[in-house]
Design an enzyme around this catalytic site. Structure first.
Site, PDB file in Angstrom:
ATOM      1  N   LYS A   7       0.832  -1.213   0.000  1.00  0.00           N
ATOM      2  CA  LYS A   7       0.000   0.000   0.000  1.00  0.00           C
ATOM      3  C   LYS A   7       0.863   1.259   0.000  1.00  0.00           C
ATOM      4  O   LYS A   7       0.473   2.299  -0.525  1.00  0.00           O
ATOM      5  CB  LYS A   7      -0.915   0.004   1.224  1.00  0.00           C
ATOM      6  CG  LYS A   7      -2.045  -1.013   1.142  1.00  0.00           C
ATOM      7  CD  LYS A   7      -2.841  -1.080   2.429  1.00  0.00           C
ATOM      8  CE  LYS A   7      -3.594   0.225   2.688  1.00  0.00           C
ATOM      9  NZ  LYS A   7      -4.441   0.105   3.905  1.00  0.00           N
ATOM     10  N   HIS A 148     -11.810 -30.542 -33.775  1.00  0.00           N
ATOM     11  CA  HIS A 148     -13.006 -29.799 -33.367  1.00  0.00           C
ATOM     12  C   HIS A 148     -13.751 -30.538 -32.260  1.00  0.00           C
ATOM     13  O   HIS A 148     -14.969 -30.643 -32.271  1.00  0.00           O
ATOM     14  CB  HIS A 148     -13.924 -29.543 -34.555  1.00  0.00           C
ATOM     15  CG  HIS A 148     -13.251 -28.776 -35.658  1.00  0.00           C
ATOM     16  ND1 HIS A 148     -13.645 -28.874 -36.975  1.00  0.00           N
ATOM     17  CD2 HIS A 148     -12.207 -27.914 -35.650  1.00  0.00           C
ATOM     18  CE1 HIS A 148     -12.874 -28.108 -37.718  1.00  0.00           C
ATOM     19  NE2 HIS A 148     -11.986 -27.510 -36.931  1.00  0.00           N
ATOM     20  N   GLY A 178      -5.229 -32.251 -40.330  1.00  0.00           N
ATOM     21  CA  GLY A 178      -5.280 -31.003 -39.576  1.00  0.00           C
ATOM     22  C   GLY A 178      -5.744 -31.155 -38.146  1.00  0.00           C
ATOM     23  O   GLY A 178      -6.006 -30.159 -37.467  1.00  0.00           O
ATOM     24  N   GLU A 201      -2.058 -30.560 -36.701  1.00  0.00           N
ATOM     25  CA  GLU A 201      -1.783 -29.284 -36.026  1.00  0.00           C
ATOM     26  C   GLU A 201      -0.833 -29.474 -34.850  1.00  0.00           C
ATOM     27  O   GLU A 201       0.074 -28.680 -34.652  1.00  0.00           O
ATOM     28  CB  GLU A 201      -3.096 -28.659 -35.528  1.00  0.00           C
ATOM     29  CG  GLU A 201      -3.890 -27.946 -36.607  1.00  0.00           C
ATOM     30  CD  GLU A 201      -3.389 -26.535 -36.872  1.00  0.00           C
ATOM     31  OE1 GLU A 201      -2.695 -25.978 -36.010  1.00  0.00           O
ATOM     32  OE2 GLU A 201      -3.697 -26.000 -37.943  1.00  0.00           O
TER      33      GLU A 201
END
Length: 217
Positions: A7, A148, A178, A201
């Site tokens: 602080k 996906h 992919g 990927e």
């Protein structure tokens, strides 16, 4: 004491980790005994996060003590630290980052080390996690291919990882292109050569043999 020092950051430098000492001493010496206010503010920010986490642990403890049996607590503190910025979020125009629980040893994807390749996206992480969790279900050599969030193929083989991968790819070789490959064994050269026949990927595994990693790169 740390909270009070933070602080008063304009006059006090609050340090809470020995790993910060060398940086602080170097900064002090290079600035002739003065410390930039930006550094002090950064240290104060870290302190406030740390003391907030500590207070959260206390709050959680009292919540457990007072709650009725089998009920979820009224309040729940969640503290995270950023591990990585991601290439993009669920869509290309969105920002995203990977966070892990604060003050805990890394586990699961938090402990993952990226060995090569471009920055991962949100969707990459979602698929990596799904594939990783799937192959951990099996004791035999196992491979899963996810795209996906859907399995294109998954297989086990007592004849080794290469055969498990080939069986998994046969599940849907067109959709596998992919996707994300996960294995529950160290990827050897033979398996890497088979994987490299198709574009993926990401490939995730407990480890990679050196020559296998070079093939995949």
């Amino acid at each position: 004491m740390l909270h009070a020092a933070a602080k008063n950051f304009q006059n006090v430098i609050a340090l809470n980790k020995p790993s910060q000492y060398d940086e602080f001493i170097d900064l002090l010496n290079s600035n002739k005994g003065r410390v930039p206010v930006e550094y002090s503010q950064k240290r104060a920010r870290d302190i406030f996060f740390y003391t907030s986490w500590y207070d959260g642990q206390i709050q959680d403890f009292f919540g457990i003590q007072s709650q009725e049996t089998r009920k979820l607590p009224e309040y729940k503190s969640v503290f995270l630290t950023k591990k990585d910025d991601l290439r993009y979020g669920e869509n290309p125009h969105q920002a995203a980052a990977f966070y892990q629980p604060a003050m805990q040893l890394p586990r699961g994807l938090s402990a993952m080390e990226q060995l090569w390749g471009k920055q991962l996206s949100f969707n990459n992480y979602m698929d990596v996690n799904a594939a990783y969790e799937l192959v951990l279900e099996f004791a035999d050599p196992a491979v899963a291919i996810i795209k996906h969030m859907n399995p294109c193929g998954a297989a086990i083989s007592k004849n080794g990882l290469r055969e498990a991968f080939q069986k998994a790819r046969q599940g849907d070789p067109i959709s596998a292109f992919g996707g994300i490959v996960a294995a529950n064994r160290t990827i050897d050269l033979e398996t890497a050569a088979a994987i490299s026949e198709t574009f993926f990927e990401c490939i995730i595994a407990p480890d990679f043999e050196n020559d296998a990693l070079e093939v995949l790169k």
